[in-house]
Design a protein around this motif. Structure first.
Motif: not given
Length: 642
Positions: A346-349, A393-398, A417-420
């Protein structure tokens, strides 16, 4: 009821001009009263908090020394601008901040001449200040004149690549430009990366040796809480070119570090820079987020943002929902999925708490990555993780994912590439206003080939969509979900993947079909109740997918109903446009189908409560009823608009 603090000196300040004749000691008193006023103000309204408390002294010093608004102060992100607003003629309106028709929680050009540049996303201030500096030297606005350009940027915002792009350009142009690096060792979450270990380097170039003394720059003279911060990067210098720091190599004269809460130091340094600087200068000020309010200083995010609160206790006055938030459901579900799938990362900014990844990180700390305020890097990082066999799973606000759109297209979509992408805060978000609204993600993702775009109608559907995304290993996917609490739907114990591109019929009716993408389905159900009283029983369908569309279901709705209306929390060019194209290509309009599409209006909607914003957008139950009646040629429902 919290008692309003006494502010006798601040009461005499109607504009920054009133600061000019004050002594250093009086400016210190103004800062103390301004901090008390800020604490009281936010306790009454809620809002961004800790960052403003951290820049009170900087705010007073800048307005005392520079000639604003002729001199332009650009606040990065600008969530720290509440003290600035109080000093610039807006004190009597602070009770309206972040409310409908009230003051913005950020700087806003249309609100005040003291807000020369609007902001709410990070890392833009140096670029903007450099633009003002070049405009000044080229004779822009000759009728008013342009003076100095000052950027105030936090250390967290310095992790954004745009800040370094701007510094590189500024060093090349050699324009007189002042950058204040507000180093509080924290943006929203603690900063990450090598830069945070580099900051507080005690060094100044030869042309500004006097400034070093004026700033009381010696480590031993800094308060004990700052001494370690000033020492922490000394070792990094050993591996660098002798005679220069990172900032000086970029062409800036570096001054600091200084104590950003020491008014004497600030005034001394700023006066010297004001009088002597000829090119770009970076002033490194060490501050404390939440300074002066213990409950903020002690909180994990140092009081980044607060609901209304009691000043004495710090207790926030939040309304509580029985249903969990979509963010919480996401975090708990992904954490559970990661228990049995060791490929999940899981990745976030810079938003682990805001995206729910803090929940995942508690159980899987080695598989959660906070890349800092660097959405572009985060997206490409995810692309390579996917190429390397992981399930990112790339969790970033819209609103923040917009900053990484080139990477979404070039590095993810083109390579299949299967980035979610887990897109939190989709739709209208309330008090942060247009800058943070998740208005455009459907349009900017659903136009990309082979991209799967999903939107749950409730939190139970979100759980199933996460499992659906996990299993998509041949192309990119996205799940968009709103801010705040769910509707109280049951959460499945075992997630069930949804067939790609398959919607569902929620309620069977006749003549009218309401085809909904996302959580507006609750308003569609309310509208159905109102329509039933008028003898109209609509079919309600949950699209689930903006791409690929459930063509069989949609074409069936078109064949079996006189009116088909799409409803979405997105901008023009999104779900409704894709449905209209499908209908046109299949000749569905030839038989007289009356098609309408309800989406966000072609305008930026200012801050208000989410419900007020959706009323402005025309996406409430009464609006759906009126749209149905207009399409059917029936007399409109006037109760709401009478």
């Amino acid at each position: 009821m919290t008692e309003k603090p006494a502010t006798p000196l601040l009461d005499r300040i109607a504009s920054p001009a009133d600061l000019k004749g004050l002594s250093n000691a009086e400016l210190r008193r103004v800062a103390d009263e301004l901090r008390a006023e800020t604490i009281y103000s936010v306790s009454q309204t809620g809002g961004h908090f800790g960052a403003g408390l951290g820049v009170v002294e900087i705010t007073v010093a800048l307005h005392a020394i520079f000639d604003t608004p002729r001199d332009k102060i650009v606040w990065d992100v600008s969530h720290q601008c509440y003290p600035h607003k109080i000093l610039t003629g807006r004190r009597d309106r602070m009770g309206t901040i972040r409310q409908k028709d009230g003051l913005s929680g950020f700087t806003k050009r249309s609100e005040s001449p003291y807000d020369p540049f609007g902001a709410a996303h990070s890392s833009t201030s140096i670029s903007a200040a450099l633009g003002f500096a070049v405009a000044r030297d080229l004779g822009g606005h000759p009728e008013h004149g342009l003076g100095d350009a000052i950027a105030v940027i936090g250390d967290g915002a310095m992790t954004g690549g745009m800040a370094f792009e701007a510094m590189n350009n500024a060093g090349h142009l050699k324009k007189r430009l002042i950058v204040i690096l507000n180093d509080n060792e924290m943006s929203i979450a603690p900063p990450t990366g090598a830069l945070s270990n580099y900051l507080s380097r005690l060094y100044a170039g030869e042309p500004f040796q006097e400034l070093k003394a004026a700033a009381k720059g010696a480590v031993s003279l800094l308060p004990p809480t700052f001494q370690e911060g000033a020492r922490r990067a000394k070792e990094m210098l050993k591996g660098m070119t002798v005679g220069g720091t990172l900032f000086e190599e970029l062409g800036f004269s570096y001054v600091g570090p200084i104590d950003g809460h020491d008014m004497e130091s600030l005034l001394s340094v700023l006066r010297t820079v004001h009088d002597r600087a000829t090119g770009p200068v970076l002033i490194h000020a060490i501050t404390k987020k939440g300074k002066g309010y213990k409950h903020a200083e002690d909180s994990p995010d140092r009081g980044h943002a607060r609901a209304k609160f009691d000043v004495a206790t710090g207790e926030q006055k939040k309304s509580k929902s029985n249903a969990p938030s979509y963010t919480e459901v996401f975090g708990k579900t992904l954490s559970k999925m990661a228990d049995t799938d060791d490929k999940i990362v899981a990745i976030t900014a810079a938003m682990p708490d805001g995206t729910g990844l803090d929940i995942v990180g508690e159980r899987h700390p080695n598989r959660v990555f906070d890349v800092g305020i660097a959405e572009q890097h985060g997206v490409t990082f995810c692309a390579a993780l996917a190429a390397g066999g992981m399930r990112p799973f790339c969790a970033i606000y819209s609103t923040f994912l917009q900053r990484g759109y080139d990477q979404v297209v070039h590095d993810v979509a083109i390579q299949r590439l299967p980035v979610r992408f887990m897109i939190d805060r989709a739709g209208l978000v309330g008090a942060d206003g247009a800058t943070h609204a998740g208005s455009f993600d459907i349009a900017y993702l659903a136009n990309l080939p082979d991209f799967v775009v999903m939107a749950p109608s409730d939190e139970g559907e979100l759980v199933n969509m996460l499992e659906t995304a996990r299993l998509i290993d041949d192309r990119p996917s996205a799940v968009r979900y709103p801010r705040g609490a769910g509707v109280g739907a049951d959460l499945p114990e075992t997630p069930t993947p949804i067939e790609i591109g398959k919607g569902r019929i929620v309620a069977e009716g006749s003549r009218v079909a309401l085809l909904v993408l996302g959580p507006r389905i609750s308003e569609a159900e309310k509208a159905a109740t109102l329509l039933a009283a008028k003898g109209i029983t609509p079919t309600i369908a949950d699209a689930r997918f903006a791409k690929p569309l459930d063509q069989e279901m949609i074409l069936g709705l078109a064949r079996d109903h006189e009116v088909l209306i799409t409803i979405e929390e997105g901008a023009i060019g999104g779900f409704g446009s894709h449905v209209a194209n499908l209908l046109a290509e299949n000749g569905m309009f030839d038989g007289g189908l009356r098609f309408r599409s309800m989406f966000l209006p072609d305008t930026f909607i200012d801050q208000a409560t989410p419900e007020q914003m959706y009323e402005t957008a025309g996406l409430m139950a009464d609006d759906i009823v009126q749209k149905v009646q207009e399409a059917m040629g029936v007399a409109t429902l006037d109760a709401k608009r009478a």
